[in-house]
Design a protein around this motif. Structure first.
Motif, mmCIF file in Angstrom:
data_model
loop_
_atom_site.group_PDB
_atom_site.id
_atom_site.type_symbol
_atom_site.label_atom_id
_atom_site.label_comp_id
_atom_site.label_asym_id
_atom_site.label_seq_id
_atom_site.Cartn_x
_atom_site.Cartn_y
_atom_site.Cartn_z
ATOM 1 N N MET A 41 0.749 -0.972 0.105
ATOM 2 C CA MET A 41 -0.200 0.156 0.125
ATOM 3 C C MET A 41 0.943 1.228 0.013
ATOM 4 O O MET A 41 0.641 2.156 -0.781
ATOM 5 N N PHE A 42 1.952 1.239 1.023
ATOM 6 C CA PHE A 42 2.778 2.486 1.047
ATOM 7 C C PHE A 42 4.190 1.994 0.419
ATOM 8 O O PHE A 42 5.041 2.339 1.306
ATOM 9 N N ARG A 43 4.331 1.474 -0.689
ATOM 10 C CA ARG A 43 5.699 0.959 -1.154
ATOM 11 C C ARG A 43 6.562 2.045 -1.223
ATOM 12 O O ARG A 43 7.705 1.811 -0.744
ATOM 13 N N ASN A 44 6.104 3.163 -1.954
ATOM 14 C CA ASN A 44 6.817 4.255 -2.181
ATOM 15 C C ASN A 44 6.437 5.377 -1.417
ATOM 16 O O ASN A 44 6.079 6.466 -2.032
ATOM 17 N N GLY A 45 6.359 5.308 -0.283
ATOM 18 C CA GLY A 45 5.485 6.460 0.616
ATOM 19 C C GLY A 45 6.131 7.871 0.673
ATOM 20 O O GLY A 45 5.611 8.821 0.545
ATOM 21 N N LEU A 46 7.451 7.742 0.631
ATOM 22 C CA LEU A 46 8.165 9.112 0.886
ATOM 23 C C LEU A 46 9.100 9.267 -0.473
ATOM 24 O O LEU A 46 10.159 8.822 -0.420
ATOM 25 N N GLU A 47 8.577 10.090 -1.441
ATOM 26 C CA GLU A 47 9.532 10.163 -2.727
ATOM 27 C C GLU A 47 10.078 11.513 -2.629
ATOM 28 O O GLU A 47 9.868 12.461 -1.664
ATOM 29 N N PRO A 48 10.994 11.860 -3.256
ATOM 30 C CA PRO A 48 11.775 13.167 -3.136
ATOM 31 C C PRO A 48 10.732 14.429 -3.606
ATOM 32 O O PRO A 48 10.943 15.302 -2.883
ATOM 33 N N TRP A 49 9.971 14.348 -4.129
ATOM 34 C CA TRP A 49 8.911 15.548 -4.464
ATOM 35 C C TRP A 49 8.204 15.768 -3.260
ATOM 36 O O TRP A 49 7.792 17.006 -2.701
ATOM 37 N N ALA B 267 9.846 20.973 2.443
ATOM 38 C CA ALA B 267 10.687 21.860 2.482
ATOM 39 C C ALA B 267 10.147 23.446 2.231
ATOM 40 O O ALA B 267 10.431 24.444 2.852
ATOM 41 N N ILE B 268 9.451 23.417 1.190
ATOM 42 C CA ILE B 268 8.706 24.630 0.851
ATOM 43 C C ILE B 268 7.703 25.042 1.720
ATOM 44 O O ILE B 268 7.839 26.192 2.252
ATOM 45 N N VAL B 269 6.846 24.000 2.516
ATOM 46 C CA VAL B 269 6.116 24.652 3.424
ATOM 47 C C VAL B 269 6.825 25.096 4.796
ATOM 48 O O VAL B 269 6.257 26.187 5.380
#
Length: 62
Positions: free
Chosen positions: A1-9, A15-17
């Motif tokens: 389900m959360f295989r690639n949960g945290l990607e670079p974007w 970081a922008i927030v």
């Protein structure tokens, strides 16, 4: 389900927030404070490990 949960974007959006919320003036101070905190944590961890090693060598000294 959360295989690639945290990607670079995702990190880019976070970081922008952070930059928008805290502003560019406070970020260097925040980074400096975080660095100091990490150095203190690191030194305390080393001290605890040294105490454990010393206690193992000479348990009667405690």
């Amino acid at each position: 389900m959360f295989r690639n949960g945290l990607e670079p974007w995702h990190l880019l959006i976070v970081a922008i927030v952070v930059i928008v919320l805290f502003g560019s003036k406070k970020l260097p101070d925040t980074a400096r404070a975080l660095g100091k905190s990490l150095r203190i944590l690191k030194s305390e961890t080393r001290a605890m490990k040294a105490d454990e090693v010393e206690e193992r060598r000479d348990p009667a000294a405690s």
